[in-house]
Write an enzyme that holds these catalytic residues in place. Structure first.
Site, PDB file in Angstrom:
ATOM      1  N   GLY A 184       0.824  -1.205   0.000  1.00  0.00           N
ATOM      2  CA  GLY A 184       0.000   0.000   0.000  1.00  0.00           C
ATOM      3  C   GLY A 184       0.855   1.250   0.000  1.00  0.00           C
ATOM      4  O   GLY A 184       2.077   1.198  -0.127  1.00  0.00           O
ATOM      5  N   HIS A 204       7.673  -3.732   1.446  1.00  0.00           N
ATOM      6  CA  HIS A 204       7.695  -2.690   0.425  1.00  0.00           C
ATOM      7  C   HIS A 204       8.343  -1.438   1.024  1.00  0.00           C
ATOM      8  O   HIS A 204       7.848  -0.901   2.016  1.00  0.00           O
ATOM      9  CB  HIS A 204       6.273  -2.326  -0.008  1.00  0.00           C
ATOM     10  CG  HIS A 204       5.681  -3.236  -1.034  1.00  0.00           C
ATOM     11  ND1 HIS A 204       5.204  -4.484  -0.739  1.00  0.00           N
ATOM     12  CD2 HIS A 204       5.471  -3.053  -2.370  1.00  0.00           C
ATOM     13  CE1 HIS A 204       4.717  -5.040  -1.844  1.00  0.00           C
ATOM     14  NE2 HIS A 204       4.857  -4.197  -2.848  1.00  0.00           N
ATOM     15  N   GLU A 243      10.232   2.733  -2.539  1.00  0.00           N
ATOM     16  CA  GLU A 243       9.585   2.849  -3.847  1.00  0.00           C
ATOM     17  C   GLU A 243       8.961   4.237  -3.972  1.00  0.00           C
ATOM     18  O   GLU A 243       9.328   5.013  -4.848  1.00  0.00           O
ATOM     19  CB  GLU A 243       8.512   1.775  -4.025  1.00  0.00           C
ATOM     20  CG  GLU A 243       7.784   1.854  -5.366  1.00  0.00           C
ATOM     21  CD  GLU A 243       6.567   0.943  -5.449  1.00  0.00           C
ATOM     22  OE1 GLU A 243       6.082   0.730  -6.579  1.00  0.00           O
ATOM     23  OE2 GLU A 243       6.097   0.472  -4.403  1.00  0.00           O
ATOM     24  N   ASP A 269       6.261  -7.124 -10.475  1.00  0.00           N
ATOM     25  CA  ASP A 269       5.356  -6.359  -9.620  1.00  0.00           C
ATOM     26  C   ASP A 269       3.905  -6.681  -9.994  1.00  0.00           C
ATOM     27  O   ASP A 269       3.244  -7.435  -9.304  1.00  0.00           O
ATOM     28  CB  ASP A 269       5.647  -4.866  -9.702  1.00  0.00           C
ATOM     29  CG  ASP A 269       5.025  -4.079  -8.550  1.00  0.00           C
ATOM     30  OD1 ASP A 269       4.663  -4.708  -7.527  1.00  0.00           O
ATOM     31  OD2 ASP A 269       4.905  -2.844  -8.660  1.00  0.00           O
TER      32      ASP A 269
END
Length: 370
Positions: A187, A214, A217, A311
């Protein structure tokens, strides 16, 4: 199996990249649906789509994803998640997901998704995990019948903004003997560092379940620090902004000399894998808009454990073979380089040491025969 992958040939080398054995570590279940499957499932539940033509729908997803913003990119998942709320829908998507991996030459894939986003039809968290696992297992059987050997594992993701981290961590541990191999948080990154899910990561560490996060990014180097410190991450999802911690010190006829900051040095020295996804990174403007500007090659040349990932295959109109082809075309990589990327991924996978060794043997054998 009803799947087909476009064949990609190594530039200047003649070898089929598609036929090579590959490892997929960063591949979202809700980002890899077939357009026709979305159309079929949407019709079943009465969900309105931008178009009911599969080719046009594929183009719509790619166009919407080329926004240069992770937040806008994530909005396309409203459509895919909407058709993944029933046991049948989850089963079909998971089964076809394996078909498409196998057709692309993948021999081991870790499939990540967020069970908490698939509860609107009344299924429980455990039931959605079980439905996906049933689909994945059937996909593996189908692949074997078609001559493809593939293994898959689930990476259960918690949405970092939803405040259900501990609950999802407990789900992952509860389902670890039913296909779950690790945990992730996903998210919007900005404003939601790993530290906000500290109780979840504490629980996972106490139960020895591997973690990828994550980070780096859509947020700065601080998100990577938090993934390492608060999340105890064994891999970094994307991590492209680790390049912010690498500075050029001098340049001469023999090359460019750089200095690594503390975070970059830690990741390199401990060989913490970076799950880089070049096409996606360009779409979300994680680092530049041209592949030539992506730090993949710099990180590889410096000795980081880089891995190549898709991804979201639907949103980026890509495959693992295509990502490898694009990198080889841009940076002049040889078959040996592509083999190294797969060996990196095998070593970083959330499997046992013996199983990782088996993957490595399959990769070496496959590339020797190419």
């Amino acid at each position: 199996m009803n799947s087909a992958a476009e064949t990609y040939i190594l530039p200047g080398g003649g070898a089929s990249i598609t036929a090579l054995p590959k490892i997929s570590l960063h591949d979202h279940l809700d980002g890899g649906l077939r357009p026709q499957t979305i159309i079929d499932l949407a019709e079943e539940i009465g969900f309105e789509l931008p178009t009911t033509d599969a080719t046009e729908l594929a183009a719509w997803f790619e166009s919407q994803s080329n926004s240069g913003s992770l937040v806008e990119y994530l909005k396309t998942f409203d459509v895919t998640i909407a058709v993944m709320q029933t046991r049948g829908g989850l089963f079909r998507v998971a089964r076809e997901f394996v078909h498409d991996l196998a057709a692309d030459g993948v021999i081991y894939g870790e499939v990540r998704w967020a069970p908490e986003q698939h509860l609107t039809d009344g299924l429980s968290l455990d039931e959605v995990v079980e439905a996906v696992q049933e689909g994945l297992e059937q996909g593996v059987v189908d692949a074997a019948e078609s001559g493809h050997t593939i293994r898959v594992g689930q990476l259960v993701s918690a949405m970092r903004h939803a405040d259900r981290g501990l609950e999802i961590a407990q789900l992952a541990v509860r389902q670890r003997d039913n296909g779950v191999v690790g945990f992730d948080i996903a998210g919007a990154e900005a404003g939601f560092p790993a530290s906000k899910l500290a109780d979840a990561f504490d629980y996972l560490a106490q139960n020895f379940l591997p973690v990828t996060v994550h980070a780096g990014e859509a947020d700065s180097l601080d998100s990577i620090k938090s993934a390492l410190f608060d999340g105890r991450a064994l891999r970094i999802g994307h991590g492209v902004r680790i390049a912010e911690d690498i500075s050029t010190t001098s340049e001469d006829d023999e090359g460019v000399y750089v200095e690594l900051g503390r975070v970059a040095e830690w990741i390199k020295d401990r060989q913490i894998a970076l799950e880089l996804s070049p096409s996606s990174n360009l779409q979300t403007n994680a680092w530049g808009t041209e592949l030539a500007d992506h730090p993949f090659d710099v990180l590889y040349q410096l000795g980081f454990r880089v891995t190549v990932n898709v991804d979201n295959r639907l949103m980026s109109n890509t495959s693992l073979s295509k990502e490898l082809f694009l990198l080889a075309e841009e940076f002049g990589y040889t078959l040996d380089d592509l083999a190294q990327f797969q060996l990196n991924a095998a070593a970083a996978s959330f499997l046992s040491l013996d199983d990782r060794d088996d993957l490595i043997e399959q990769i070496l054998t496959g590339f020797e025969q190419a």
